[in-house]
Design a protein around this motif. Structure first.
Motif, PDB file in Angstrom:
ATOM      1  N   HIS B  18       6.632  -9.409  10.080  1.00 46.64           N
ATOM      2  CA  HIS B  18       6.740  -8.197   9.674  1.00 46.64           C
ATOM      3  C   HIS B  18       5.790  -7.190   9.929  1.00 46.64           C
ATOM      4  O   HIS B  18       5.445  -6.008  10.387  1.00 46.64           O
ATOM      5  N   HIS B  19       4.253  -7.716   9.637  1.00 44.10           N
ATOM      6  CA  HIS B  19       3.093  -7.273   9.513  1.00 44.10           C
ATOM      7  C   HIS B  19       2.741  -7.143  11.145  1.00 44.10           C
ATOM      8  O   HIS B  19       2.025  -6.057  11.347  1.00 44.10           O
ATOM      9  N   CYS B  20       3.158  -7.844  11.996  1.00 39.70           N
ATOM     10  CA  CYS B  20       2.765  -7.514  13.434  1.00 39.70           C
ATOM     11  C   CYS B  20       3.991  -6.538  14.235  1.00 39.70           C
ATOM     12  O   CYS B  20       3.816  -6.979  15.400  1.00 39.70           O
ATOM     13  N   LEU B  23       6.075  -8.502  16.849  1.00 35.70           N
ATOM     14  CA  LEU B  23       5.875  -8.850  18.265  1.00 35.70           C
ATOM     15  C   LEU B  23       5.498 -10.196  18.575  1.00 35.70           C
ATOM     16  O   LEU B  23       5.225 -10.646  19.930  1.00 35.70           O
ATOM     17  N   PHE B  24       5.652 -11.115  17.819  1.00 42.35           N
ATOM     18  CA  PHE B  24       5.386 -12.337  18.008  1.00 42.35           C
ATOM     19  C   PHE B  24       6.777 -13.283  17.530  1.00 42.35           C
ATOM     20  O   PHE B  24       7.223 -13.078  16.437  1.00 42.35           O
ATOM     21  N   SER B  25       7.072 -14.514  18.145  1.00 43.86           N
ATOM     22  CA  SER B  25       8.070 -15.186  17.773  1.00 43.86           C
ATOM     23  C   SER B  25       7.628 -16.272  16.675  1.00 43.86           C
ATOM     24  O   SER B  25       6.497 -16.147  16.428  1.00 43.86           O
ATOM     25  N   GLN B  26       8.414 -16.764  16.099  1.00 44.90           N
ATOM     26  CA  GLN B  26       8.260 -17.813  15.089  1.00 44.90           C
ATOM     27  C   GLN B  26       7.410 -18.829  15.557  1.00 44.90           C
ATOM     28  O   GLN B  26       6.295 -19.166  14.749  1.00 44.90           O
ATOM     29  N   GLN B  27       7.809 -19.238  16.752  1.00 40.94           N
ATOM     30  CA  GLN B  27       6.846 -20.479  17.130  1.00 40.94           C
ATOM     31  C   GLN B  27       5.468 -20.017  17.627  1.00 40.94           C
ATOM     32  O   GLN B  27       4.649 -20.782  17.311  1.00 40.94           O
ATOM     33  N   GLU B  28       5.420 -18.750  18.135  1.00 43.38           N
ATOM     34  CA  GLU B  28       3.922 -18.132  18.297  1.00 43.38           C
ATOM     35  C   GLU B  28       3.421 -18.061  17.178  1.00 43.38           C
ATOM     36  O   GLU B  28       2.070 -18.484  17.118  1.00 43.38           O
ATOM     37  N   ILE B  29       3.617 -17.613  16.212  1.00 44.66           N
ATOM     38  CA  ILE B  29       3.009 -17.537  14.710  1.00 44.66           C
ATOM     39  C   ILE B  29       2.494 -18.942  14.478  1.00 44.66           C
ATOM     40  O   ILE B  29       1.343 -19.124  14.053  1.00 44.66           O
ATOM     41  N   VAL B  30       3.542 -19.902  14.581  1.00 45.31           N
ATOM     42  CA  VAL B  30       3.103 -21.245  14.142  1.00 45.31           C
ATOM     43  C   VAL B  30       1.850 -21.679  14.950  1.00 45.31           C
ATOM     44  O   VAL B  30       0.752 -22.286  14.454  1.00 45.31           O
ATOM     45  N   SER B  31       2.089 -21.317  16.157  1.00 47.15           N
ATOM     46  CA  SER B  31       0.826 -21.780  17.232  1.00 47.15           C
ATOM     47  C   SER B  31      -0.307 -21.086  16.752  1.00 47.15           C
ATOM     48  O   SER B  31      -1.552 -21.667  16.854  1.00 47.15           O
ATOM     49  N   ALA B  81      -2.242  -9.447  13.762  1.00 46.84           N
ATOM     50  CA  ALA B  81      -2.235  -8.144  13.799  1.00 46.84           C
ATOM     51  C   ALA B  81      -3.174  -7.549  14.896  1.00 46.84           C
ATOM     52  O   ALA B  81      -2.589  -6.735  16.025  1.00 46.84           O
ATOM     53  N   PHE B  82      -4.288  -8.105  14.813  1.00 48.80           N
ATOM     54  CA  PHE B  82      -5.206  -7.620  16.351  1.00 48.80           C
ATOM     55  C   PHE B  82      -4.730  -8.174  17.330  1.00 48.80           C
ATOM     56  O   PHE B  82      -4.694  -7.458  18.422  1.00 48.80           O
ATOM     57  N   LEU B  83      -4.070  -9.591  17.532  1.00 47.71           N
ATOM     58  CA  LEU B  83      -3.911 -10.340  18.689  1.00 47.71           C
ATOM     59  C   LEU B  83      -2.348  -9.412  19.153  1.00 47.71           C
ATOM     60  O   LEU B  83      -2.169  -9.492  20.424  1.00 47.71           O
ATOM     61  N   SER B  84      -1.888  -8.818  18.329  1.00 51.22           N
ATOM     62  CA  SER B  84      -0.355  -8.453  18.662  1.00 51.22           C
ATOM     63  C   SER B  84      -0.258  -7.533  19.930  1.00 51.22           C
ATOM     64  O   SER B  84       0.628  -7.117  20.593  1.00 51.22           O
TER      65      SER B  84
END
Lengths: 384, 175
Positions: B18-20, B23-31, B81-84
């Motif tokens: 939500h914060h980003c 823009l990222f999927s769940q897998q991407e966040i985990v990674s 958020a920065f990387l998004s």
């Protein structure tokens, strides 16, 4: 001064010609005029920086407790901070430890006893037997049948296939071959991805290929210059500049001959860990002959078949394979490809690399595998 | 140690997503979380400048000092958020906003002649002298219809940079 020149030419040999690999339009900028937009656009630099921050090296999250138990894996396990996609191509990835709990650990110990105490001696025996059979028939064939060139070649071919089968048996190689067997005819080259020298043994077991390989020292070198010479293999020394021309000439001659064994080339020029494919050398694609791709994929459930030649000798690598349960692998003989009209050898090489990567499920990276030889060895970096 | 992803709950992931702006999927966040923990070696909840610089490819980047000012001390949510902005799903405006922030070192919403000159110095290093840089920049600005004194706003940046050629996508490696 002359020494300096020499080392310069050695370097040039391995260095790819950059112009060859750039798309043609990037060389000729349409307008030489600098616009504010180009000046302000720092996106490539930022993308690189973000890529560096994000770059995840997956194998760092190894369970340390499990790692302690898999002792035979531990020496493979190197912790180098800041991995990049290039180093990752040439790293042996330790398997996920599974023997960490009370039930599995005794079983694993039992496995070790069986593998080292029973399987290994049996395999050594099988291999010795293989060598005895091979040598006792190869030497007479080689020496006595001097007059019957055709028959001698045929027998030698069979014998080389036989000894390779013994090698495969000595690691209980479970190899599945898919697709039609290679046929012997002129104007064709087989190209395969390269993980270890055992690729060659696995392929050789089915068909006696003539292969282009780096000249190795030690007992492997001895085999190369005596036995494998008879199947038409071509050896070269990376460091010798004039070797390159000789090899190119030999290659052409070999491809033209109708009765020669099919030619096998590993265009990556180096062993990659079977997760990636590095840039293909264009040599194999310039011969003007049909290219038959072969994809090899190892299943790592029992052993990692990647030969990390900087860390272990071929003998250690073989011992590692012989003390594992089995080497499981898939070989696909893929559809032959021809140079399309208007295609450069490099585009052709890329196309074939695509085909192989897709089939074997490997990731493509744009690096030149020879760069491996110009980097500090991982051992040095670990010591730091 | 162990499997870092197990420490993120579904709630955490959704909160970060939500914060980003998703823009990222769940897998991407985990990674990304794994990578974050790997860089944050002492597990203090943020990545220090030294830890960022321990990635050699980052340390070598000519803009690393500028970027450090933006990412130093970020917690995981802000890190994502920065990387998004580098996500392929991010809007062109968000990407340009990030570029603008790199130029706008005093965060006053204006990029002056000197700001651009500073970035140019970082990028070109010893290949150009200060004088050359100034000459080139003032001429290019003039050609684009600006003067040496005018300061550029975010909207100017969008106008200048928003062309299909701008590519700023980083693929997050997932297993």
């Amino acid at each position: 001064m002359s020494k300096l020149n020499l080392s310069g030419s050695e370097l040039d040999l391995d260095r790819p010609n950059i112009e060859d690999y750039l798309p043609t339009d990037s060389l000729h900028e349409p307008s030489g005029k600098l616009r504010l937009r180009d000046l302000l656009d720092i996106s490539p630099t930022l993308t690189e920086a973000a890529g560096a921050i994000v770059d995840v090296s997956k194998d760092l999250s190894v369970n340390v407790i499990g790692g302690m138990f898999s002792i035979f894996v531990l020496d493979e396990f190197s912790f180098v901070h800041g991995q990049d996609s290039f180093t990752r191509c040439f790293k042996s990835n330790p398997p996920e430890p599974w023997n960490w709990n009370v039930y599995l650990f005794p079983l694993w110990c039992l496995g070790v006893v069986v593998r080292y105490g029973i399987l290994f001696p049996v395999r050594v025996l099988v291999l010795t037997l293989g060598w005895i059979i091979f040598l006792s028939s190869y030497i007479p064939v080689h020496l006595l049948l001097k007059g019957h060139e055709k028959l001698r070649k045929k027998l030698e071919r069979c014998l080389v296939e036989l000894i390779c089968s013994f090698f495969v048996a000595s690691w209980t190689g479970v190899v599945k071959y898919h697709g039609p067997r290679p046929s012997r005819r002129p104007k064709q080259v087989f190209v395969a991805n390269h993980t270890s020298m055992i690729d060659f043994i696995i392929l050789e077991q089915m068909t006696a290929f003539a292969v282009i390989m780096q000249k190795h020292p030690g007992w492997v070198g001895l085999l190369q210059s005596t036995i494998l010479e008879s199947v038409g293999c071509i050896w070269f020394n990376r460091s010798e500049a004039k070797d390159r021309e000789i090899v190119a000439r030999k290659l052409r001659e070999h491809v033209e001959g109708a009765d020669n064994n099919p030619l096998l080339i590993f265009p990556e020029g180096t062993c990659v860990n079977n997760h990636y494919t590095v840039m293909f050398k264009k040599g194999a694609f310039e011969l003007g002959s049909t290219v038959c791709p072969i994809a090899i994929k190892y299943n790592k459930i029992f052993v990692d078949a990647f030969w990390n030649s900087r860390k272990q000798s071929f003998t250690t690598h073989l011992l590692q394979l012989m003390t594992s349960w089995a080497v499981v692998c898939d070989v696909w003989y893929l559809e032959p490809q021809n140079l399309k009209p208007g295609e450069t050898p490099i585009e052709f090489a890329e196309r074939v690399r695509d085909i192989i990567s897709v089939r074997a499920g490997l990731k493509k990276v744009p690096w030149d595998g020879y760069l491996k030889y110009s980097r500090p060895s991982p051992k040095h970096r670990e010591r730091k | 140690m162990g499997n870092a992803s197990s420490m993120l709950t579904q709630y955490d992931i959704e909160e970060v997503q939500h914060h980003c702006n998703n823009l990222f999927s769940q897998q991407e966040i985990v990674s990304l979380y794994q990578r974050f923990c790997q860089l944050d070696r002492t597990a203090k909840g943020f990545i220090s400048a030294d830890e960022f610089l321990s990635v050699p490819e980052f340390a070598l980047n000519p803009l690393s000092q500028r970027l450090l000012r933006m990412v130093d001390g970020l917690n995981f949510k802000d890190f994502v958020a920065f990387l998004s902005a580098f996500s392929a799903k991010a809007s062109m405006r968000q990407k340009i906003e990030l570029i603008f922030k790199v130029y706008d070192s005093d965060y006053n919403g204006k990029v002056t002649f000197n700001d651009i000159l500073d970035v140019l110095r970082d990028l070109t290093g010893g290949f150009m002298t200060d004088k050359q840089r100034e000459e080139v920049l003032s001429q290019v600005l003039q050609e684009a219809g600006y003067t040496k004194e005018s300061s550029l706003l975010l909207d100017d940046f969008v106008k200048i940079l928003d062309k299909p050629g701008l590519k700023m996508d980083v693929e997050i490696p997932v297993d």
